[in-house]
Motif scaffolding. Structure first.
Motif, PDB file in Angstrom:
ATOM      1  N   ASP A 120     -16.387   9.397  23.807  1.00 22.52           N
ATOM      2  CA  ASP A 120     -15.501   9.220  24.959  1.00 22.52           C
ATOM      3  C   ASP A 120     -16.222   9.660  26.220  1.00 22.52           C
ATOM      4  N   LEU A 121     -16.502   8.744  27.121  1.00 22.70           N
ATOM      5  CA  LEU A 121     -17.173   9.046  28.382  1.00 22.70           C
ATOM      6  C   LEU A 121     -16.200   9.109  29.560  1.00 22.70           C
ATOM      7  N   LYS A 122     -14.881   9.024  29.277  1.00 22.08           N
ATOM      8  CA  LYS A 122     -13.821   9.264  30.263  1.00 22.08           C
ATOM      9  C   LYS A 122     -13.630   8.138  31.287  1.00 22.08           C
ATOM     10  N   ALA A 137     -26.203   4.931  28.994  1.00 14.06           N
ATOM     11  CA  ALA A 137     -24.849   4.530  29.395  1.00 14.06           C
ATOM     12  C   ALA A 137     -24.484   5.269  30.669  1.00 14.06           C
ATOM     13  N   ALA A 138     -23.815   4.550  31.584  1.00 10.88           N
ATOM     14  CA  ALA A 138     -23.364   5.142  32.840  1.00 10.88           C
ATOM     15  C   ALA A 138     -21.946   4.679  33.123  1.00 10.88           C
ATOM     16  N   THR A 139     -21.176   5.503  33.847  1.00  7.87           N
ATOM     17  CA  THR A 139     -19.806   5.156  34.218  1.00  7.87           C
ATOM     18  C   THR A 139     -19.671   5.177  35.735  1.00  7.87           C
ATOM     19  N   TRP A 140     -18.587   4.576  36.211  1.00  5.45           N
ATOM     20  CA  TRP A 140     -18.355   4.549  37.654  1.00  5.45           C
ATOM     21  C   TRP A 140     -17.994   5.924  38.198  1.00  5.45           C
ATOM     22  N   GLY A 142     -19.888   8.450  37.693  1.00  6.89           N
ATOM     23  CA  GLY A 142     -21.151   9.125  37.923  1.00  6.89           C
ATOM     24  C   GLY A 142     -21.794   9.714  36.694  1.00  6.89           C
ATOM     25  N   ALA A 143     -21.134   9.637  35.529  1.00  9.08           N
ATOM     26  CA  ALA A 143     -21.713  10.180  34.302  1.00  9.08           C
ATOM     27  C   ALA A 143     -22.811   9.257  33.799  1.00  9.08           C
ATOM     28  N   VAL A 144     -23.964   9.847  33.402  1.00  5.09           N
ATOM     29  CA  VAL A 144     -25.077   9.122  32.822  1.00  5.09           C
ATOM     30  C   VAL A 144     -25.517   9.869  31.572  1.00  5.09           C
ATOM     31  N   ALA A 145     -25.699   9.139  30.474  1.00  3.83           N
ATOM     32  CA  ALA A 145     -26.078   9.791  29.218  1.00  3.83           C
ATOM     33  C   ALA A 145     -27.068   8.921  28.467  1.00  3.83           C
ATOM     34  N   ARG A 146     -27.937   9.599  27.698  1.00  7.13           N
ATOM     35  CA  ARG A 146     -28.879   8.895  26.831  1.00  7.13           C
ATOM     36  C   ARG A 146     -28.583   9.280  25.397  1.00  7.13           C
ATOM     37  N   PHE A 147     -28.547   8.252  24.510  1.00  5.51           N
ATOM     38  CA  PHE A 147     -28.210   8.469  23.109  1.00  5.51           C
ATOM     39  C   PHE A 147     -29.296   7.881  22.225  1.00  5.51           C
ATOM     40  N   LEU A 159     -24.248  12.178  38.337  1.00  2.00           N
ATOM     41  CA  LEU A 159     -24.796  11.883  39.647  1.00  2.00           C
ATOM     42  C   LEU A 159     -23.778  12.234  40.721  1.00  2.00           C
ATOM     43  N   THR A 160     -24.214  12.996  41.717  1.00  2.98           N
ATOM     44  CA  THR A 160     -23.328  13.389  42.822  1.00  2.98           C
ATOM     45  C   THR A 160     -24.008  13.055  44.131  1.00  2.98           C
TER      46      THR A 160
END
Length: 549
Positions: A120-122, A137-140, A142-147, A159-160
């Motif tokens: 769940d990336l919210k 994977a990235a979300t609008w 600002g969350a960025v994750a590598r799996f 990202l801020t």
């Protein structure tokens, strides 16, 4: 690849050997092109599509479903998400498929459809496969994750923005030069409004909402004759009630359409001119689809899109449309119309070709007025009229049923009234001749029977508009109250089994010049009656067999 439809997009495999294009044709199609040749067509609706590096695997999202297909075959498996699924991505080696949901769930599945994992990336994630097989994977939000390929997290960041207050920049003058450009496919110069094909043919305008379980015909706020009076001046009031504009494609109601029906005249439509209110540019028909009714196939067919940002615009077609029934609908990009309609004139440019009934157009020796196709009698109205499946002639088809249940009353079904044509049926304008050429007729035949012993009288009227003098067939009665009768054929009693009646219309109507069949009326007294296999023929040999059931 397809005669009609809109392309939704296309993707290319990493090795450049395969292209997959998706379209809304016939409910949705995937076209698989390999080495420049169409190799496969897959029946599937798609919002987004991804293809493996070698082009062998295709992943498709539509609503909450992910579907995976073999490029050379069919459906392999499906996966249902927890919300609308977006951004399917097939890994370069074709062993993994990643997809995100609008609830924020990122899911990874194997080529065989097994779920590797979910996280769940919210917020809606957008996945991308990296060359080493990892997933980014990235979300609008600002969350960025590598799996890892197994969806194990390697790192996660957010990202801020470094700048917290950008109001000064937003308020600063923009030095970018602006140039206003027009767009569309309208002709450079609109055609005159005076030569209007609709003035020659007569026309019925109708507007309606196409709800899921019903069609709502809308009352007019202006006289439709204003649309063909030769003047571009729009009426003071808009054409639609405002509740319609507010409810189009809203969930409460469906899409909107405006139909233009020349009713019984086939035309070759070469182009359209629309004059709209220059004072209300928010109402202009900037993008609208024109469709035409294929009477042979019994379905609507896409015609050209009409694109313009001018108040008066002409669109001449590369290929003319041959039909008698047209409609304006959304191009598919969203709810239409966006504003209210404020047209002052609608001009059809083209030629009159004659009667629009499919059998006349094809110059067939038999014209089928009714046999199974309910739409042929769509404007024949009475509260007790229905179309019954079974117990028809021939067996297993559909017949017309007119009911009376009290053993006393009478029920008369007539065509609905549409100005300027009167009480006539659409596409009916059959010429009756002594020696008919192809597309003209002499003989008339129908089958009928009573539904039970309570039926003490039945009738059928064939001829011009109600209530012009016509040919009337009566069984069990000698009068049809209120009917203007040219010739009357009497039968002693209503038949209890399917019985065929054959008439020589030329002999029965020779006293009246230019007798034309434009309307049909049905009558029953006391009980119900069934009618079927209503046809015209050039000769008696062209009519169906008269043998009893």
């Amino acid at each position: 690849m397809a005669d009609i439809g809109v392309f939704g997009g296309g993707v290319v495999s990493r090795d450049r050997s395969t292209v997959v294009i998706w379209s809304d044709t016939e409910g949705g199609r995937l076209f698989v092109i390999r080495d420049g040749v169409l190799r496969n067509t897959i029946a599937a609706a798609a919002d987004e599509v991804s293809v493996s590096g070698d082009g062998s695997l295709i992943a498709v999202t539509k609503h909450r479903q992910l579907k995976v297909f073999g490029a050379d075959g069919g459906l392999l498996w499906t996966y249902t998400g927890d919300d609308l699924l977006r951004r399917p991505r097939v890994s370069p080696d074709g062993t993994r498929i990643a997809v995100g949901s609008e609830l924020g769930t990122l899911a990874v599945l194997t080529r065989d459809g097994a779920v590797v994992g979910r996280v769940d990336l919210k917020a809606l994630p957008v996945p991308a496969w990296l060359p080493d097989g990892d997933l980014l994977a990235a979300t609008w939000m600002g969350a960025v994750a590598r799996f890892s390929p197994e969806l194990r997290p390697r790192w996660q960041s957010r990202l801020t923005p470094t700048e917290q207050d950008i109001r000064t920049k937003l308020r600063a003058p923009d030095p970018t030069p602006l140039v206003r450009r027009t767009w569309g496919n309208a002709d450079a110069t609109p055609k005159p409004l005076t030569d209007n094909l609709l003035k020659k043919t007569g026309v019925v305008f109708r507007t309606r909402l196409l709800d899921r379980d019903q069609e709502i015909y809308l009352s007019q706020q202006n006289d439709y004759n204003l649309l063909i009076d030769g003047s571009a001046q729009p009426p003071a009031r808009p054409w639609l009630p405002w509740w319609v504009v507010n409810n189009v494609d809203s969930g409460w109601h469906g899409k909107f359409e405006m139909t233009v029906d020349t009713y019984r005249t086939l035309v070759r439509l070469r182009g359209v001119t629309i004059a709209e209110d220059p004072a209300h540019p928010e109402s202009w028909l900037r993008d609208v689809r024109l469709q035409w009714w294929d009477t042979e196939a019994g379905r609507w067919v896409d015609g050209p899109m009409l694109l313009s940002d001018k108040a008066v615009h002409t669109h001449m077609f590369a290929t003319p449309l041959v039909a008698s029934w047209f409609r304006f609908v959304t191009t598919g990009g969203g709810a239409w119309p966006v504003g209210n309609l404020r047209m002052g004139e609608l001009v059809f440019h083209g030629d009159v070709l004659g009667n629009s009934h499919r059998d006349v157009v094809k110059k067939r020796d038999r014209a089928t007025l009714f046999e199974d196709r309910v739409s042929d009698l769509r404007t024949l109205t009475h509260g007790a009229l229905s179309f019954q499946r079974g117990d028809a002639r021939p067996e297993g088809g559909t017949c017309v049923r007119l009911d009376v249940t009290d053993g006393v009353s009478a029920a008369d079904a007539h065509p609905a009234y549409f100005a300027p044509f009167g009480h006539v049926l659409p596409e009916w304008d059959f010429e009756i001749a002594e020696h008919p050429e192809p597309g003209r007729y002499r003989y008339f035949q129908f089958a009928w029977k009573a539904t039970g012993t309570a039926t003490n009288a039945m009738g059928l009227r064939i001829g011009p508009a109600w209530n012009a003098p016509s040919v009337v067939v009566l069984a069990g009665a000698t009068t049809w109250p209120g009917a203007a009768i040219l010739t009357q054929v009497d039968i002693p009693a209503p038949p209890s089994t399917w019985t065929t009646v054959r008439l020589d219309l030329w002999e029965l109507t020779s006293a009246q010049a230019d007798f034309r069949v434009r309307g049909l009326s049905l009558r029953t007294v006391g009980g119900g009656a069934l009618y079927d296999q209503i046809v015209l023929g050039r000769t008696e040999a062209d009519l169906p067999d008269q043998s009893p059931e």
